[in-house]
Design a protein around this motif. Structure first.
Motif: not given
Length: 194
Positions: A8-11, A46-47, A51-56, A61-67
């Motif tokens: 859905s979007c890159d790191a 990251w921000e 640096a890029a977060p690992s896949l995990d 992060l997606r779970r944390l920021m989920a709409a």
């Protein structure tokens, strides 16, 4: 089809989204770092795109920021989508989880809306949807006021949430908690190919 929302979007975009999400929630980098089990410096990198977060870490992060449709205004948005007379649905822009769906869209589905809500829809994507998703950064999707994206997609009808051969319109906007959602509208069918 790959059912991972990682496409859905890159790191780099995830880091940019994290910065905005955090600032709207008035959270310090240290609070996110503690939640994620990393250092504040890691969150900063990251921000900034350093640096890029690992896949995990990306999944966390997606779970944390989920709409979520938690506020009264966001809940009303979900109700408006459900009452829309056209085939439309609302998803979390990061995880592709279904948040709301109109009855007109539900009529095309093999499962009732209640069974699809909360489910990631990425596994139902057509090749055209996957290709469009890969172009979003170049189209300015992650900028402050992105324009709507329209494209044609082929059919994928042998699944729980069928995709009809149609034109799709995606609109991205922000909920009151700082998370982002995507309104997905199925426009009238394309004329037959001759």
């Amino acid at each position: 089809m790959n059912d991972s929302p990682l496409l859905s979007c890159d790191a780099r975009q995830l880091g940019r989204s994290l910065r905005l999400w955090r600032s709207l929630r008035r959270l310090k980098q240290g609070a996110v770092a503690a939640e994620m089990g990393v250092s504040q410096t890691t969150v900063s990198r990251w921000e900034s795109g350093g640096a890029a977060p690992s896949l995990d870490e990306q999944q966390a992060l997606r779970r944390l920021m989920a709409a979520r449709l938690d506020s009264a205004a966001d809940f009303e948005l979900g109700r408006l989508v459900e009452r829309a007379p056209v085939p439309v649905h609302l998803i979390c822009d990061l995880s592709h989880r279904l948040l709301a769906m109109s009855r007109a869209r539900e009529r095309h589905c093999r499962l009732p809306r209640a069974e699809l809500l909360g489910r990631a829809l990425w596994c139902y994507a057509t090749p055209e949807i996957v290709a469009q998703e890969a172009r979003l950064d170049a189209l300015g999707w992650y900028e402050p006021a992105p324009g709507a994206v329209e494209f044609d997609t082929g059919a994928a009808t042998d699944q729980d949430m069928p995709i009809l051969r149609s034109r799709m319109r995606w609109v991205r906007f922000q909920l009151s908690d700082g998370s982002f959602v995507r309104l997905v509208e199925t426009l009238p069918d394309l004329p037959p190919v001759t």
